[in-house]
Design an enzyme around this catalytic site. Structure first.
Site, short mmCIF file in Angstrom:
data_model
loop_
_atom_site.label_atom_id
_atom_site.label_comp_id
_atom_site.label_asym_id
_atom_site.label_seq_id
_atom_site.Cartn_x
_atom_site.Cartn_y
_atom_site.Cartn_z
N GLU A 166 0.82 -1.22 -0.05
CA GLU A 166 0.05 -0.02 -0.16
C GLU A 166 0.80 1.09 0.00
O GLU A 166 1.84 1.32 0.69
CB GLU A 166 -1.04 -0.02 1.18
N CYS B 209 3.39 8.61 0.83
CA CYS B 209 3.99 7.65 1.73
C CYS B 209 4.36 6.56 0.85
O CYS B 209 3.31 5.77 0.55
CB CYS B 209 3.08 7.72 2.80
N CYS C 147 6.73 -6.53 7.19
CA CYS C 147 7.81 -5.95 8.33
C CYS C 147 8.05 -7.02 8.98
O CYS C 147 7.73 -7.89 9.67
CB CYS C 147 7.14 -4.79 8.71
N CYS D 45 6.42 -3.95 15.85
CA CYS D 45 6.30 -2.68 16.62
C CYS D 45 4.83 -3.04 17.22
O CYS D 45 3.80 -3.09 16.31
CB CYS D 45 6.68 -1.43 16.22
N CYS E 164 1.85 -0.99 15.76
CA CYS E 164 1.68 -0.67 14.38
C CYS E 164 0.89 -1.99 13.53
O CYS E 164 1.28 -3.08 14.01
CB CYS E 164 3.01 -0.32 13.83
N CYS F 119 -1.25 6.89 9.73
CA CYS F 119 0.27 6.49 10.33
C CYS F 119 0.02 5.14 11.03
O CYS F 119 -0.45 5.21 12.07
CB CYS F 119 0.92 7.55 11.09
#
Length: 405
Positions: free
Chosen positions: A117, A130, A137, A141, A144, A375
């Site tokens: 994305e 962005c 990933c 975290c 997230c 975010c």
């Protein structure tokens, strides 16, 4: 309400062949590619310059549109190389104008197609894209959404740049095809003025491809984005931070989110490998660091976790001597999370303390929450969220908006 314009999958000349792609190649690599199909050495420099202009100034994705390239060479280029865009699986437009694209890239080698994305955020006087650097990933975290998707692979330089090229296509940010070859093309009025490597993945775990893509994005004869308008965000891959400044030269952002090692170990697990002291020492040594080239520290505001005045005081102490700006990010909820956003009064009190200590501390306005584009919300499976999860998320958003009001 978000507008979902996906319908049947949209293709913008979808990347789908095994042909090598000219996008993402350096000038030297592009020259070798041309040499491999019989272009004479004496023509290489001129032909590379032509292709570079067509790809990055005019934004073409079809060799037939390269009108000042001889037809015979265009046919050779078509037969041997690709300049196509990725497939748009889904395009969503938020109430606030934020756009999110789910893009599909073809298999690499024996792999499978992958999806990422990227998000466009329009603001007064600027527009920020962005961009993702990995599929998934590794950092996990805990606040997230992207961290809940396991790493599939790094994106290539081509795939990183293709996000920018496709976004410019969709936003009408390239000149019309009827602009004569050689005519002056104004740089003003562009919708994408800034790019941030803050999408899916950890950019510094894909250093070489990110470096290659950003150097092409900032090349003055092509996409021509100022390095002052490119920001790379890292969770703290300390060994690559100096290299980022030395070899890429873009602005740096650090996903900080905690001021004590024991809490950051939980929120940002890479801290166990590179604790706060090592991270901040690397920031102090960042090449080109000055008041004009400050480091941005990103700090997501989590209710009763990291939002006390004691946290604010320790944050100021930690950053002493570092030209810095602190972006305070109201936590953006996502399905399955156990965190809550700090109360607005708490966020303002935190910001006021940091401001009084001499640091700019803007509170980031949440954008694209209704399409999971804010975010920490990106995840390439987000469009496949089960109906029950969607209903839970929508209820959570209604409650959240009530509290903000």
């Amino acid at each position: 309400m978000a507008i979902d314009r996906s319908g049947s999958p949209m293709t913008a000349g979808a990347i789908g062949s095994e042909k090598p792609c000219l996008i993402g190649a350096t000038r030297e690599e592009m020259g070798e590619m041309l040499r491999s199909i019989g272009v004479a050495d004496r023509q290489i420099r001129m032909r590379v310059s032509q292709l570079w202009n067509w790809l990055y100034v005019r934004g073409v994705s079809d060799f037939d549109h390269m009108t000042n390239v001889a037809k015979e060479l265009r046919e050779k280029l078509k037969a041997n190389f690709s300049i196509a865009r990725p497939e748009i699986v889904q395009e969503q437009v938020s109430n606030d104008g934020t756009r999110k694209w789910l893009l599909r890239f073809p298999p690499r080698g024996a792999g499978r197609p992958v999806e990422v994305e990227c998000v466009y955020i329009p603001e007064e006087g600027r527009g920020t894209l962005c961009i993702s650097s990995q599929v998934g990933c590794t950092l996990t975290c805990t606040f997230c959404h992207t961290g809940t998707q396991k790493l599939v692979r790094n994106l290539t330089a081509e795939e990183i740049l293709s996000q920018l090229l496709l976004a410019r296509d969709r936003l009408g940010d390239f000149p019309d095809r009827d602009v004569p070859v050689g005519a002056m093309i104004p740089a003003e009025g562009r919708k994408i003025t800034n790019i941030v490597m803050m999408g899916m993945g950890e950019p510094l775990y894909n250093f070489d491809n990110v470096k290659k893509a950003l150097l092409i994005a900032s090349d003055g004869d092509g996409l021509s984005l100022s390095k002052r308008r490119i920001t790379l965000s890292t969770s703290g891959v300390v060994p690559e931070i100096f290299r980022t400044g030395e070899e890429i030269g873009v602005m740096l952002a650090i996903s900080l989110h905690a001021v004590r090692d024991e809490l950051r170990d939980m929120l940002v697990p890479i801290n166990k490998k590179y604790p706060l002291k090592e991270l901040l020492d690397a920031c102090r040594a960042y090449p080109g660091l000055s008041n004009a080239r400050r480091i941005t520290f990103e700090y997501v505001m989590l209710k009763d976790v990291n939002d006390s005045l004691d946290d604010a005081k320790l944050l100021v102490q930690l950053l002493k001597g570092i030209p810095a700006k602190i972006n305070l990010i109201p936590f953006n909820p996502w399905p399955g999370t156990n965190y809550q956003c700090s109360d607005w009064a708490t966020i303002e009190r935190f910001a006021d303390f940091i401001n009084q200590a001499g640091y700019a501390s803007p509170i980031r306005t949440p954008r694209g929450r209704d399409i999971l584009a804010a975010c920490g919300q990106l995840k390439s499976e987000s469009e496949r969220m089960r109906k029950t999860e969607r209903l839970a998320y929508e209820a959570m958003m209604i409650v959240g908006h009530g509290e903000d009001d």
